[in-house]
Design a protein around this motif. Structure first.
Motif, PDB file in Angstrom:
ATOM      1  N   UNK A  43       0.829  -1.209   0.000  1.00  0.00           N
ATOM      2  CA  UNK A  43       0.000   0.000   0.000  1.00  0.00           C
ATOM      3  C   UNK A  43       0.862   1.259   0.000  1.00  0.00           C
ATOM      4  N   UNK A  44       2.175   1.095  -0.120  1.00  0.00           N
ATOM      5  CA  UNK A  44       3.089   2.233   0.019  1.00  0.00           C
ATOM      6  C   UNK A  44       3.930   2.430  -1.233  1.00  0.00           C
ATOM      7  N   UNK A  45       4.313   3.666  -1.441  1.00  0.00           N
ATOM      8  CA  UNK A  45       5.331   4.018  -2.428  1.00  0.00           C
ATOM      9  C   UNK A  45       4.958   3.639  -3.854  1.00  0.00           C
ATOM     10  N   UNK A  46       3.681   3.397  -4.116  1.00  0.00           N
ATOM     11  CA  UNK A  46       3.244   3.006  -5.447  1.00  0.00           C
ATOM     12  C   UNK A  46       3.780   1.664  -5.881  1.00  0.00           C
ATOM     13  N   UNK A  47       4.187   0.820  -4.914  1.00  0.00           N
ATOM     14  CA  UNK A  47       4.889  -0.410  -5.255  1.00  0.00           C
ATOM     15  C   UNK A  47       3.970  -1.495  -5.807  1.00  0.00           C
ATOM     16  N   UNK A  48       2.673  -1.435  -5.514  1.00  0.00           N
ATOM     17  CA  UNK A  48       1.769  -2.481  -6.005  1.00  0.00           C
ATOM     18  C   UNK A  48       1.779  -2.571  -7.528  1.00  0.00           C
ATOM     19  N   UNK A  49       1.903  -1.438  -8.190  1.00  0.00           N
ATOM     20  CA  UNK A  49       1.886  -1.429  -9.654  1.00  0.00           C
ATOM     21  C   UNK A  49       3.157  -2.036 -10.242  1.00  0.00           C
ATOM     22  N   UNK A  50       4.194  -2.210  -9.411  1.00  0.00           N
ATOM     23  CA  UNK A  50       5.418  -2.909  -9.842  1.00  0.00           C
ATOM     24  C   UNK A  50       5.371  -4.366  -9.408  1.00  0.00           C
ATOM     25  N   UNK A  51       4.823  -4.620  -8.227  1.00  0.00           N
ATOM     26  CA  UNK A  51       4.776  -5.999  -7.721  1.00  0.00           C
ATOM     27  C   UNK A  51       3.857  -6.885  -8.547  1.00  0.00           C
ATOM     28  N   UNK A  52       2.727  -6.352  -9.008  1.00  0.00           N
ATOM     29  CA  UNK A  52       1.783  -7.206  -9.722  1.00  0.00           C
ATOM     30  C   UNK A  52       2.349  -7.708 -11.046  1.00  0.00           C
ATOM     31  N   UNK A  53       2.956  -6.876 -11.905  1.00  0.00           N
ATOM     32  CA  UNK A  53       3.595  -7.427 -13.112  1.00  0.00           C
ATOM     33  C   UNK A  53       4.711  -8.415 -12.782  1.00  0.00           C
ATOM     34  N   UNK A  54       5.455  -8.154 -11.697  1.00  0.00           N
ATOM     35  CA  UNK A  54       6.500  -9.107 -11.285  1.00  0.00           C
ATOM     36  C   UNK A  54       5.891 -10.460 -10.943  1.00  0.00           C
ATOM     37  N   UNK A  55       4.784 -10.457 -10.189  1.00  0.00           N
ATOM     38  CA  UNK A  55       4.129 -11.703  -9.808  1.00  0.00           C
ATOM     39  C   UNK A  55       3.504 -12.382 -11.021  1.00  0.00           C
TER      40      UNK A  55
END
Length: 262
Positions: A152-164
């Protein structure tokens, strides 16, 4: 079968106290066949040193479940800090996946983290995140279900989801991804290219304005090559339910499978 994802907020009830009886009753009422839960305590003082994944698994009648710590250590004791991961039996906090159907294999991932710097000053550090996937054995074939809770921090979800998404490329299809993705509305489907099985606002619980919790499917036709189900379709109305526990609504999708030769 019924798929449910539920951010349980460590079992916090409406009165501001952890209520394991209410949590168990909420899970029983949801009646999931496969349940993904997030913000799950294990042996934490604030939740009376219980194993919340086990409470939920027993309430739904699961034959198998897995708790995956994102962090280990005391989450609510002043002066003590959590750390990443943790050995079995150590106080922890993370995600879990439970199934009423047998699980043939489990897989886990640690998601990439982020931090924010302005010159030499570090302004924020992301909390560790994890994902867990189960190869679920259904009477009609196999399905892979993955559970996660993105940042929920640092806009990281938009990077984590493509990685996953890329990490899941080699797992058997059909693949269902469930969890609190901390991405609003259609953003999760757009980033993955996968189809949503449930569309409903889930947060905040009282008057939800947007969807943070998602159930997505990648039911690529090549699943037929492995003799599994080809297509996942919603067999009833997907909905988000206020269970009386947590600040999120639980997201529910009843699904059916098209089987090769069926």
């Amino acid at each position: 079968m019924r798929l449910v994802t539920f951010n349980i907020r460590h079992g916090l009830g409406r009165g501001g106290a952890v209520d394991h009886e209410a949590l168990a009753e909420a899970v029983r009422a949801l009646s999931p066949d496969v349940l993904a839960i997030q913000e799950v305590d294990r042996f934490q003082p604030r939740s009376r040193f219980t194993d919340q994944a086990r409470i939920c698994a027993e309430a739904m009648g699961a034959v198998d479940h897995r708790h995956v710590p994102a962090v280990a250590g005391w989450m609510s004791v002043p002066g003590l800090r959590w750390r990443a991961r943790g050995r079995e039996g150590y106080p922890a906090y993370g995600i879990a996946l439970a199934s009423r159907f047998p699980v043939a294999a489990w897989r886990t991932w640690r998601l990439p983290m982020a931090s924010r710097w302005v010159g030499p000053v570090q302004l924020g550090v992301d909390e560790p995140r994890a994902a867990v996937a189960a190869d679920v054995r259904l009477p009609s074939g196999g399905i892979t279900v993955c559970a996660t809770h993105l940042s929920s921090r640092l806009g990281n979800a938009s990077k984590q989801l493509p990685w996953l998404r890329d990490a899941l490329r080699e797992v058997p299809r059909p693949l269902v991804l469930m969890g609190d993705l901390n991405l609003r509305d259609a953003a999760a489907a757009t980033l993955t290219g996968w189809r949503p099985l449930a569309t409903a606002p889930t947060f905040p619980v009282g008057r939800p304005r947007f969807q943070l919790d998602h159930i997505l499917v990648d039911d690529a036709a090549h699943a037929a090559d492995a003799g599994g189900a080809v297509c996942v379709g919603v067999s009833g109305q997907a909905h988000a339910l206020d269970t009386g526990v947590s600040d999120h609504r639980a997201l529910v999708a009843d699904v059916a499978f098209t089987v090769p030769g069926g």
